[in-house]
Design an enzyme around this catalytic site. Structure first.
Site, PDB file in Angstrom:
ATOM      1  N   CYS A 127       0.314  -1.404   0.252  1.00  0.00           N
ATOM      2  CA  CYS A 127      -0.253  -0.150  -0.452  1.00  0.00           C
ATOM      3  C   CYS A 127       0.943   1.004  -0.010  1.00  0.00           C
ATOM      4  CB  CYS A 127      -1.108  -0.382   1.130  1.00  0.00           C
ATOM      5  SG  CYS A 127      -2.712  -0.152   0.843  1.00  0.00           S
ATOM      6  N   ARG A 138       9.442 -13.616  15.578  1.00  0.00           N
ATOM      7  CA  ARG A 138       9.960 -14.452  17.102  1.00  0.00           C
ATOM      8  C   ARG A 138       9.706 -15.772  16.280  1.00  0.00           C
ATOM      9  NH1 ARG A 138       9.668 -16.366  22.225  1.00  0.00           N
ATOM     10  NH2 ARG A 138      11.553 -17.344  20.475  1.00  0.00           N
ATOM     11  N   CYS A 148      10.058 -27.476  15.134  1.00  0.00           N
ATOM     12  CA  CYS A 148       8.949 -26.431  16.332  1.00  0.00           C
ATOM     13  C   CYS A 148       8.319 -27.864  17.174  1.00  0.00           C
ATOM     14  CB  CYS A 148       8.655 -25.288  15.142  1.00  0.00           C
ATOM     15  SG  CYS A 148       8.947 -25.039  13.905  1.00  0.00           S
ATOM     16  N   CYS A 177      13.163 -18.200  17.502  1.00  0.00           N
ATOM     17  CA  CYS A 177      13.246 -19.351  17.171  1.00  0.00           C
ATOM     18  C   CYS A 177      14.046 -20.465  16.828  1.00  0.00           C
ATOM     19  CB  CYS A 177      11.968 -20.593  17.988  1.00  0.00           C
ATOM     20  SG  CYS A 177      10.608 -20.527  19.194  1.00  0.00           S
ATOM     21  N   CYS A 213       8.690 -28.972  20.345  1.00  0.00           N
ATOM     22  CA  CYS A 213       8.762 -28.088  21.810  1.00  0.00           C
ATOM     23  C   CYS A 213       6.944 -27.888  21.947  1.00  0.00           C
ATOM     24  CB  CYS A 213       8.883 -26.997  21.092  1.00  0.00           C
ATOM     25  SG  CYS A 213      10.941 -26.988  21.932  1.00  0.00           S
ATOM     26  N   HIS A 214       6.378 -27.677  20.440  1.00  0.00           N
ATOM     27  CA  HIS A 214       5.018 -27.009  20.590  1.00  0.00           C
ATOM     28  C   HIS A 214       4.156 -27.906  20.504  1.00  0.00           C
ATOM     29  CE1 HIS A 214       7.210 -22.736  21.095  1.00  0.00           C
ATOM     30  NE2 HIS A 214       7.911 -22.934  19.775  1.00  0.00           N
TER      31      HIS A 214
END
Lengths: 107, 280
Positions: free
Chosen positions: B133, B237, B196, B241, B199-200
């Site tokens: 934009c 973030r 990922c 990680c 852990c998550h």
């Protein structure tokens, strides 16, 4: 781009204890950090915070480099008169940030 | 704008081919003699009923900080975004408000980004769209990634979707990106050789050092992270990680990061947007 957020009641009864919370946008650079080149990043913190109410200084705080960025300061006072609350932050560069909120005190 | 009807959670079916790969990975673990014993068996994806925002894992004080817009420091960025919304940065004198109207009209937008950019035929994230934009329509210079102004604008637009369910983009190109993101999510990377998911998906709620491992849902971005002492994006973030597992982080704006974002939105479909969230 400095800005502040004040959490204060709009009205209070005379004699009531009110909590005021003042949040300000500031990087609070400690003066202990270095750039990749090794040059010290100069200290740039808010060193003084004051709050005035009804012509009197009701709160003052000296701030030091260990304070986090964007400091939030909470304190209390007693509502006496319908007067503005004036919050003022002063930093190392001489920049003053001022924020005013109106308090209406009822009998 | 019109906001599409909420997905039923029942529509988001777990992939039917899941159990075979899970078994396969478990065998691989056994062969590899994984150095971290509790990870030896690959757990399932998080059941829908157990999905939770990182908000639930925070201390009461940090939760209180997020709940009150006058103590949430991210609202300082939102205030800056409000000013920028009315500014005319480019030579053609176009402001955001001139095209989009009042910012409350952006409700629901952030809840479905990244999405397909029809011009390029590729998925684009909210940050990319803001930049587009600025450069194409406002004839202004793009803001640097992670700059205060860009995060302020993204926080302001994100806030308009607060309380709404996450709606992953439904088009096939975004879905394909999410599928690539899912593969990345499950791929071991870095010197620590961790994915990922390890852990998550497998170990959320347990401790990594002193920190509780969250499920890793992108419900609150951009977030005010106490550790950062500032607002940061989901890509920051993710790069964090990646650096944490000693992998080379993808550069900001990389296709891989957008694919990961697409997958995380799909994984969090139906969860409530919290932007701008506070995290420890």
């Amino acid at each position: 781009m400095a800005s502040a957020l004040i959490d204060a009641p709009k009205t209070a009864k005379r004699g009531e204890i009110i909590t005021l919370r003042a949040l300000v946008s500031h990087q609070m650079e400690t003066g202990y950090r270095r750039e990749i080149s090794g040059a010290v990043i100069p200290r740039l913190i808010i060193h003084t915070f004051t709050c005035h109410y009804d012509g009197e200084e009701i709160f003052r705080a000296d701030l030091f480099p260990a304070m986090a960025a964007n400091p939030l300061i909470a304190f209390t006072t007693v509502a006496t008169r319908s007067e503005p609350l004036v919050f003022r932050w002063l930093d190392d560069a001489g920049v003053a940030i001022t924020e005013t909120v109106q308090l209406v005190v009822t009998a | 704008m019109m906001f599409p009807e909420r997905h039923s959670r029942n529509n988001i079916e777990p992939s039917s081919d899941f159990y075979l790969p899970a078994f396969f990975i478990a065998v691989l673990f056994a062969i590899n003699l994984s150095p971290v014993p509790f990870m030896a068996v690959r757990a399932a994806e998080i059941p829908l009923a157990q999905r939770q925002s990182g908000f639930e894992l925070m201390q009461a004080e940090t939760q209180a900080m997020q709940r009150n817009d006058l103590s949430n420091p991210a609202m300082l960025w939102v205030r800056e975004g409000e000013k920028l919304w009315d500014e005319k940065p480019g030579e053609n004198g176009q402001s955001c408000v001139a095209c989009h109207g009042v910012v409350t009209g952006m409700a629901g937008v952030a809840a479905s980004y990244p999405t397909l950019d029809t011009a390029s035929g590729r998925p684009i994230d909210l940050t990319g769209r803001i930049q587009q934009c600025r450069t194409d329509r406002q004839r202004a210079s793009a803001w640097p990634r992670e700059s205060r102004a860009l995060l302020a604008m993204a926080s302001l637009i994100g806030l308009q979707s607060r309380g709404m369910p996450i709606m992953p983009a439904p088009d096939p190109i975004s879905k394909a990106g999410a599928a690539r993101g899912k593969a990345l999510f499950n791929q071991r990377v870095g010197q620590l050789n961790l994915s990922c998911a390890q852990c998550h998906d497998d170990n959320w709620g347990r401790k990594l050092g002193s920190a509780t491992i969250p499920q890793g849902h992108p419900t609150g971005y951009p977030i005010y992270r106490l550790e950062w002492q500032g607002v940061g994006s989901l890509q920051r973030r993710l790069r964090n990680c990646l650096a944490g597992v000693r992998a080379e982080a993808f550069p900001f704006g990389a296709d891989a990061l957008i694919d990961l974002e697409l997958f995380l939105m799909e994984r969090a479909a139906g969860m409530t947007v919290e932007t701008p969230a506070v995290r420890p």
